[in-house]
Scaffold this active site. Structure first.
Site, mmCIF file in Angstrom:
data_model
loop_
_atom_site.group_PDB
_atom_site.id
_atom_site.type_symbol
_atom_site.label_atom_id
_atom_site.label_comp_id
_atom_site.label_asym_id
_atom_site.label_seq_id
_atom_site.Cartn_x
_atom_site.Cartn_y
_atom_site.Cartn_z
ATOM 1 N N GLU A 1 0.912 -1.381 -0.093
ATOM 2 C CA GLU A 1 0.081 -0.094 0.018
ATOM 3 C C GLU A 1 1.096 1.280 -0.120
ATOM 4 O O GLU A 1 1.817 1.354 0.735
ATOM 5 C CB GLU A 1 -0.956 0.006 1.190
ATOM 6 C CG GLU A 1 -1.942 1.101 1.435
ATOM 7 C CD GLU A 1 -3.023 1.133 2.488
ATOM 8 O OE1 GLU A 1 -4.003 1.795 2.232
ATOM 9 O OE2 GLU A 1 -2.434 0.511 3.355
ATOM 10 N N CYS B 1 -6.170 -2.744 2.250
ATOM 11 C CA CYS B 1 -5.848 -2.676 3.706
ATOM 12 C C CYS B 1 -6.918 -2.643 4.635
ATOM 13 O O CYS B 1 -7.552 -3.804 4.790
ATOM 14 C CB CYS B 1 -5.004 -1.166 4.064
ATOM 15 S SG CYS B 1 -4.219 -1.449 5.580
ATOM 16 N N LYS C 1 -9.969 2.553 -2.239
ATOM 17 C CA LYS C 1 -10.535 1.998 -0.933
ATOM 18 C C LYS C 1 -11.797 2.325 -0.491
ATOM 19 O O LYS C 1 -11.863 3.622 -0.511
ATOM 20 C CB LYS C 1 -9.221 2.416 -0.199
ATOM 21 C CG LYS C 1 -9.352 1.836 1.309
ATOM 22 C CD LYS C 1 -7.967 2.139 1.861
ATOM 23 C CE LYS C 1 -7.907 1.782 3.295
ATOM 24 N NZ LYS C 1 -6.495 1.938 3.998
#
Length: 336
Positions: free
Chosen positions: A43, A152, A115
């Protein structure tokens, strides 16, 4: 496709965008020579994990987004790989995303994922920087298969993994930045790490899909990117600042402050995050195929048997037995 060679690339912060890119490309070249067809980076791999503090100045890190697209597209083409990147996207003034861009082996963009789940915790102040994604949970079609790319904080949510699986994802992929605070005791650190591993292993089992997580590694201090900027290093860290493991240690932070004669910086330093590495690959029954340690950079090639996933779903038909008639309340925040 029966077998697929995938590669996990995890590295320590190298001190600048140019150095981070250089290190990534060196590692990509290595795994490509070893036969990798799909390469996954960690990331926000182009810079330090800047979300440890809330600084308007850090939005400038997204100004090179279009240039980054060009660079990583050319890298994918050069090595003939499908490449999963994680970039800070400036979509419009005041509108930014934490975005995974997947490049096809010809350098073209195969797709993107913004995300969806955005954390807001000490040293993980992502809500300050990132607007939640608006592209949904859509797998990305590539020459190596249909990739369910998430990022994540998404990894804690079974709903995200399930929706990717229900839309035909063949692999679940998580570029990640997570780690420990040095002040926590060893028992707490172990609980956190193993919970992180366990929940994603569960995604593999529940969906009968391989799960790949590529996590950052190494220590990064709070506001280190701001300190570097104020010290006029032009994004570069001199060799004396780095320890024998090429990471910025707590001890060396004082050197940075002294070099700039900016004593105010001393009050801005915290212990930061010690990213715990432990990048891994789990198979469709949750079997551990690979797991890294907590300290070392990796450029690891792993071979996946993609036909096994179909066999596992025949043996354990979880999708067949889902009670879709009884799940209508799942879209509620809480069932009072």
């Amino acid at each position: 496709m029966k077998n697929l060679k995938i590669a996990l690339v995890s590295q320590k912060f190298a001190g600048s965008v140019l150095k981070c890119r250089q290190k990534s490309v060196e590692m990509i070249e290595k795994v490509a020579k070893d036969g990798a067809k799909l390469v996954i980076l960690q990331e926000l791999h182009e810079w330090a994990y800047f979300c440890q503090s809330e600084r308007v100045e850090n939005f400038a890190l997204a100004e090179n987004f279009n240039e980054s697209l060009k660079f990583w597209g050319e890298t994918a083409k050069k090595f003939g790989i499908v490449l999963v990147t994680s970039l800070f996207e400036k979509r419009a003034p005041g509108l930014f995303h934490n975005t995974a861009i997947v490049f096809e082996n010809n350098g073209e963009i195969a797709g993107k994922y913004r995300k969806m789940h955005i954390p807001d915790d000490p040293n993980f102040y992502e809500k300050f920087y990132f607007t939640p994604g608006d592209l949904g949970f859509e797998p990305i079609n590539t020459s190596v298969g249909r990739l369910g790319v998430l990022v994540c904080w998404d990894q804690w949510y079974p709903e995200a993994a399930r929706l990717m699986a229900l839309k035909g994802a063949e692999i679940l992929i998580y570029p990640t930045a997570i780690g420990w605070f040095d002040g926590d005791d060893e028992a707490e650190k172990s609980r956190q790490l193993e919970a992180w591993v366990a929940v994603q292993r569960g995604h593999a089992v529940a969906n009968a899909l391989p799960v790949i997580a590529v996590n950052r590694v190494g220590f990064e201090a709070e506001k280190i990117s701001d300190i570097i900027k104020e010290d006029n290093f032009n994004g570069e860290i001199s060799d004396e600042i780095l320890n024998e493991n090429d990471e910025i240690s707590c001890e060396n932070l004082d050197k940075i402050c002294k070099k700039s004669n900016d004593k105010k910086n001393a009050s801005k330093i915290s212990n930061g995050i010690r990213f715990w590495g432990n990048s891994f690959v789990f198979g469709a029954q949750g079997e551990q195929i690979f797991r890294a340690n907590s300290t070392d950079e990796i450029a690891k090639v792993v071979e996946l048997d993609m036909r096994r996933c179909e066999n596992v779903r025949a043996w354990w038909p979880f999708l067949r037995d889902r009670r879709i008639d009884a799940y209508d309340k799942l879209t509620k925040r809480f069932i009072d």
